[in-house]
Design an enzyme around this catalytic site. Structure first.
Site, PDB file in Angstrom:
ATOM      1  N   ASP A  49       0.939  -1.254   0.299  1.00 35.78           N
ATOM      2  CA  ASP A  49      -0.392  -0.150  -0.237  1.00 35.78           C
ATOM      3  C   ASP A  49       0.365   1.518  -0.018  1.00 35.78           C
ATOM      4  OD1 ASP A  49       0.852  -0.193   2.598  1.00 35.78           O
ATOM      5  OD2 ASP A  49      -1.441   0.067   3.632  1.00 35.78           O
ATOM      6  N   ASP A 477      -3.249 -36.829 -39.303  1.00 38.95           N
ATOM      7  CA  ASP A 477      -1.704 -36.872 -38.772  1.00 38.95           C
ATOM      8  C   ASP A 477      -1.096 -35.231 -39.152  1.00 38.95           C
ATOM      9  OD1 ASP A 477       0.656 -37.527 -38.804  1.00 38.95           O
ATOM     10  OD2 ASP A 477       1.021 -39.755 -38.816  1.00 38.95           O
ATOM     11  N   ASP A 547       4.845 -42.026 -31.668  1.00 39.29           N
ATOM     12  CA  ASP A 547       4.960 -43.231 -32.567  1.00 39.29           C
ATOM     13  C   ASP A 547       5.769 -44.525 -31.419  1.00 39.29           C
ATOM     14  OD1 ASP A 547       3.724 -42.765 -34.674  1.00 39.29           O
ATOM     15  OD2 ASP A 547       5.823 -41.243 -35.325  1.00 39.29           O
TER      16      ASP A 547
HETATM   17  C1  GLA Z   1       2.912 -40.489 -38.431  1.00 35.94           C
HETATM   18  C2  GLA Z   1       2.205 -40.959 -37.818  1.00 35.94           C
HETATM   19  C3  GLA Z   1       2.491 -43.289 -37.931  1.00 35.94           C
HETATM   20  C4  GLA Z   1       1.987 -42.942 -39.130  1.00 35.94           C
HETATM   21  C5  GLA Z   1       3.776 -42.669 -40.314  1.00 35.94           C
HETATM   22  C6  GLA Z   1       2.824 -42.668 -41.528  1.00 35.94           C
HETATM   23  O1  GLA Z   1       4.794 -40.903 -38.793  1.00 35.94           O
HETATM   24  O2  GLA Z   1       2.407 -41.229 -36.084  1.00 35.94           O
HETATM   25  O3  GLA Z   1       1.515 -43.296 -37.333  1.00 35.94           O
HETATM   26  O4  GLA Z   1       0.738 -42.865 -39.859  1.00 35.94           O
HETATM   27  O5  GLA Z   1       3.048 -41.227 -39.802  1.00 35.94           O
HETATM   28  O6  GLA Z   1       3.541 -42.081 -42.490  1.00 35.94           O
END
Ligand code: GLA
Length: 725
Positions: A49, A477, A547
Site C-alpha cells: 500500500d 495426421d 509413435d
Molecule cells: C506418422 C504417424 C504414424 C504413421 C506415419 C505414416 O509418423 O505418427 O503412426 O501414420 O505418420 O506416414
C-alpha cells in the site's frame, strides 16, 4: 457462482475461490485457492500500500504514490508502471504503445461463453456454470479489452479468454495477446511442464522457481512434441496426494507460450497464450480479436487431484460428438506391419487374422493414394493407388466390412508434396514467403489454411471420400512443423496474422467435418503425439499418444500425458517385438497391460503370432471390453509413478466407486529386490473388496497395508480387478 460487492468479484466453485478487485480503476488479482466464505476487504488484500523504492508511480491512492509493478495485477498492460511481462501490448493509431486499462463495466451471465472460431470447453443443461465478463478500456487508444471467465462450480474449474475490440477510428495492431496472467504474492513454487521429442513425448520436468522467467513455448505451428501447452505451479512440498497445485492448460494447437516470472518482492506471474513471436493482428475500427481459452485448475490435494479435475472436465465437457460417451472400437492399424509396402491381399490377411481375435476396426494407414511408395510424394493427391488397391478404398472397405470389421483411413489433409498434381496445379496454395525458399519437412509443404479456398478444397476431398466410402474412422495426421508462415492472399502488414489464421482455418475444417460426418470417429496424430492438446481433443476424442509403443517407454509417456489428459484420450497400441523404435522385447501381456488403459489398438500382423500369443490378444480384448468404462470414465490415482522407480502402479475407480482396477508394472526386476506396497486411495475403509479369484480384502487393509509387489522379474505386469462387496 459469481458475486460482486465492495469492489470485489468473487468467483466461487464448490471448493475454490478466485477473487478479483477493482482498485483505483485497475483490476487486481487478489486470491485464488481454497474456498473462502468471508467477505474480505480489498485494502486488507493489497500486496502493498505504498510505493516501493524505485517503483514508478502509476496509481495514486488516498494521496499515496503506488505502482502497478508492486501489485498483483489481473491482466497487465505495457508501457507504464508494470515492468513485468505484459499480458498484451500493441501499437495504436498514434504509433504509441503505452496503455492504461481502466475498469469500465461488467456482466454476469448464466452458462458458458463461447470463443469465436476456436474450440473451448462447454456447459450442458443443468450444469452450474456462469460467465463473468469484465470490460476494460484503454483510455489512450480506445481499445476495449473484455476478460471472460467461465466458472464451473461442480467441476471446480475456471476458464479464461480475452476479446479485444478497437473502438477508435484508427487501426490498432496487437503484438501480444495472452489468454491469461495470474499473479501470486509471496508464494514458493516449483514449475512443472511436459517436455520431450518425437517418440518420447511429455516427460514431466520440475524446477524450483527462482527470480527471473521460465517458459515453455512453441513456434513450430503445432503445440509440438517438445513442449505441451500445460504447466503447473506447485508448492515445493507438493506430491501426488498432498500440497497445492495450480494447473494451466491452453485450448490451442498452434504457437503458444506458457511460463512463470518471479520479479520484485517475490510476486510470481503465471502466463499463457498465443506466442507473441511472429504474431501481430490488425484491428480496424469495430473489429475484434479473441484469444484461445485457458483452463485453470486449483488443487489442495496434490497433483493427483489436479489431474482428476482436468480429466473429468475433458472427458465430459471438452470432446464433442457421439464418441465422447460411447465405447470406441478396438482397432488394427497396418503401419508398423507393412509401412508403405502393402496391397489389398496383405491388408485383407491382416484384417482376417485380427477379426478372429476380436478386433473391430481395420485402419489403413499411409500409402494408399497417389503413387506413394515412400514419404516424398503424393500428399494432396487423395485418389486411391490402384496398383496396390485394384478395387480402390471403396472396394477394400467393402471387403473389410464383409469380414465384420469397420473400416478406417489415414489422411494428412493439411499437407502437400512438391511431387504431387495438387502442387503442380496450385504452387501458391502452400504457406510461403514470397520468392524465398520453401523449407521442406519430411519432404512436404504445408497447405495455406489461412485461405478460405484452400480450406474449401480440404473440406471437398474429405467430404467426397467420406460420402462415397463406408468410413467409420479417420486418423488425421500432421507430420511436420511449420516454417515460412506467410500467405500471398494477405497484404504485407497482415503477415503476422497467418500463423493464427492457419489455426482458425484448421478448426473451421474440423468443425465442418465433425458436424457433417458425426458418425466418423476422428483420431488426432502428429508424428505420434506432436499435437496432443485440448484444441484437437475438442474435435477428436482420442489422439495417437506417441509413435513409440514399446511397453516400457509407453509407461513414461502415458504417465506424463496423464498429468493433464485422461486415459480416454490416449490412443494406445500393442506393437511387434523387437519394438521398432527401441528394439526392446517385452512380453505380449506386458504390452497389452500397458495399452489396455487407453484406447486399445494393435499395430502388427496378428496373423504371424504364435497360438499362445493369439490367445493372449483374445483375452486382452475381452478384458478391455469389461474394463474400458472404468479406465475411461473412472478416476485415476497414480499410486507409484515411474520416475526413479522399478515399479509403476495406477489405480482407477469406477464412477459408482464399486470397481477398482490396479495396474501393476515391473519396469525393471532385480534379484532379491525389496517389496513395494501399493497403498490404494479413496477406498471405502469399512467395505470389503473381492478380487477375481474370490479373495476378500478390507478397504482398510488395501489402503493402509496395500498390495504387495515383488519386483524381481523384468516386465511382469498385473491388472487386478476388485469389486466392492
Ligand atoms: C506418422 C504417424 C504414424 C504413421 C506415419 C505414416 O509418423 O505418427 O503412426 O501414420 O505418420 O506416414
Amino acid at each position: 457462482m459469481i458475486t460482486f460487492g465492495n469492489n470485489l468479484f468473487h468467483l466461487k466453485t464448490k471448493d475454490t475461490s478466485y477473487v478479483i478487485g477493482i482498485f483505483e480503476g485497475k483490476l487486481l488479482n487478489l486470491y485464488w485457492g481454497k474456498a473462502i466464505k468471508c467477505v474480505p476487504d480489498l485494502e486488507d488484500m493489497l500486496a502493498v500500500d505504498y510505493t516501493r523504492t524505485f517503483s514508478s508511480t502509476d496509481i495514486m491512492w488516498n494521496g499515496k504514490k503506488m505502482s502497478t509493478n508492486d501489485l498483483t495485477m489481473e491482466y497487465s498492460e505495457y508501457g507504464r508502471g508494470d515492468f513485468r511481462t505484459p499480458a498484451f501490448y500493441g501499437v495504436d493509431g498514434e504509433f504509441t504503445t503505452a496503455s492504461d486499462l481502466k475498469f469500465d463495466s461488467y456482466e454476469i451471465i448464466d452458462g458458458k461463453y463461447k470463443v469465436e472460431g476456436m474450440p473451448s470447453v462447454y456447459a450442458e443443461e443443468g450444469d452450474k456454470v456462469s460467465t463473468l465478463k469484465i470490460h476494460l478500456l484503454d483510455v489512450y487508444s480506445g481499445l476495449k479489452v473484455t476478460l471472460l471467465y467461465g466458472v464451473y462450480e461442480d467441476f471446480n474449474v475456471i476458464t479464461r479468454a480475452v476479446i479485444f475490440e478497437n473502438t477508435a477510428d484508427k487501426p490498432y495492431r496487437l503484438n501480444k495477446a495472452l489468454s491469461m496472467t495470474v499473479d501470486f504474492d509471496s508464494k514458493e513454487f516449483d514449475f512443472i511442464h511436459l517436455s520431450g521429442v518425437w517418440a518420447r513425448e511429455r516427460k514431466p520436468q520440475r524446477t524450483y522457481v527462482k527470480s527471473g522467467t521460465m517458459q515453455v513455448e512453441s513456434i513450430r505451428g503445432t503445440s509440438s512434441h517438445i513442449h505441451n501447452p500445460f504447466i503447473a505451479l506447485v508448492s515445493p512440498e507438493t506430491n501426488e496426494e498432498y500440497g497445492e497445485a495450480y494447473g494451466f492448460n491452453l485450448v490451442y494447437s498452434g504457437n503458444f507460450v506458457a511460463g512463470v516470472q518471479k520479479e520484485d518482492y517475490d510476486i510470481t506471474r503465471a502466463f499463457m497464450g498465443i506466442n507473441p513471436i511472429g504474431f501481430s493482428w490488425i484491428l480496424e475500427k469495430g473489429e475484434t480479436f479473441s484469444t484461445p481459452e485457458a483452463v485453470l485448475v486449483y488443487s489442495n490435494n496434490g497433483l493427483g487431484e489436479m489431474s482428476r479435475k482436468f480429466h473429468k472436465l475433458y472427458r465430459t465437457r471438452l470432446c464433442i460428438g457421439v464418441y465422447r460417451d460411447i465405447k470406441r472400437p478396438v482397432l488394427i492399424n497396418n503401419w508398423e506391419a507393412t509401412y508403405f509396402d502393402f496391397n489389398e491381399e496383405k491388408i485383407l490377411d491382416i484384417t482376417k487374422s485380427a477379426a478372429e481375435l476380436g478386433v473391430e476396426l481395420m485402419v489403413l494407414d499411409d500409402g494408399w493414394f497417389g503413387k506413394r511408395d515412400q514419404e516424398d510424394c503424393s500428399l494432396g493427391d487423395w485418389t486411391p493407388d490402384t496398383r496396390k488397391l485394384p478395387n480402390g478404398v471403396k472396394g477394400l472397405a467393402e471387403k473389410v466390412n464383409n469380414e465384420g470389421l469397420k473400416f478406417g483411413l489415414w489422411f494428412e489433409p493439411e499437407m502437400v508434396s512438391p511431387d504431387s498434381n495438387l502442387y503442380r496445379e496450385h504452387p501458391d496454395w502452400c504457406l510461403h514467403q514470397g520468392g524465398r525458399d520453401r523449407t521442406l519437412g519430411r519432404s512436404q509443404l504445408v497447405l495455406d489454411l489461412s485461405r478460405p479456398e484452400v480450406c474449401d478444397y480440404v473440406k471437398g476431398f474429405m467430404s467426397e471420400i467420406l460420402s462415397t466410402v463406408n468410413i467409420s474412422y479417420i486418423k488425421w495426421d500432421m507430420n511436420r512443423y511449420i516454417t515460412e508462415f506467410g500467405s500471398p492472399a494477405f497484404s504485407g502488414e497482415k503477415q503476422g496474422e497467418i500463423a493464427h489464421r492457419y489455426m482458425l482455418g484448421l478448426y473451421d475444417i474440423m468443425e465442418y467435418l465433425t458436424a457433417n460426418f458425426p458418425h466418423v470417429l476422428f483420431e488426432g496424430c502428429s508424428g505420434g503425439g506432436g499435437r496432443f492438446d485440448p484444441g484437437i481433443l475438442y474435435y477428436m476424442p482420442q489422439i495417437w499418444t506417441s509413435d513409440d509403443s514399446d511397453g516400457l517407454e509407453r509407461i513414461d509417456i502415458q504417465y506424463g500425458t496423464s498429468l493433464c489428459y485422461p486415459y480416454s484420450a490416449m490412443g494406445a497400441h500393442v506393437s511387434a517385438v523387437p519394438n521398432h523404435q527401441v528394439f526392446r522385447t517385452t512380453p505380449i501381456k506386458f504390452r497389452g497391460d500397458v495399452a489396455i488403459c487407453g484406447q486399445l489398438g494393435y499395430e502388427l500382423n496378428l496373423g504371424i503370432l504364435s497360438d499362445k500369443e493369439k490367445e493372449a490378444v483374445k483375452e486382452q480384448i475381452k478384458t478391455y471390453h469389461k474394463l474400458a468404462d472404468v479406465f475411461h470414465n473412472g478416476d485415476l490415482y497414480r499410486i507409484i509413478t515411474p520416475e526413479n522407480s522399478d515399479v509403476a502402479v495406477n489405480q482407477f475407480i469406477s464412477e459408482d466407486e464399486n470397481t477398482v482396477i490396479v495396474c501393476v508394472y515391473v519396469m525393471r526386476g532385480r534379484p532379491n529386490n525389496a517389496y513395494k506396497y501399493a497403498k490404494l486411495k479413496n477406498l471405502d475403509l469399512s467395505a470389503v473388496y473381492v478380487d477375481e479369484n474370490g479373495k476378500e480384502y478390507s478397504g482398510e487393509f488395501l489402503s493402509r497395508f496395500g498390495i504387495k509387489i515383488h519386483p524381481d522379474r523384468d516386465y511382469a505386469s498385473k491388472i487386478i480387478v476388485l469389486k466392492k462387496k
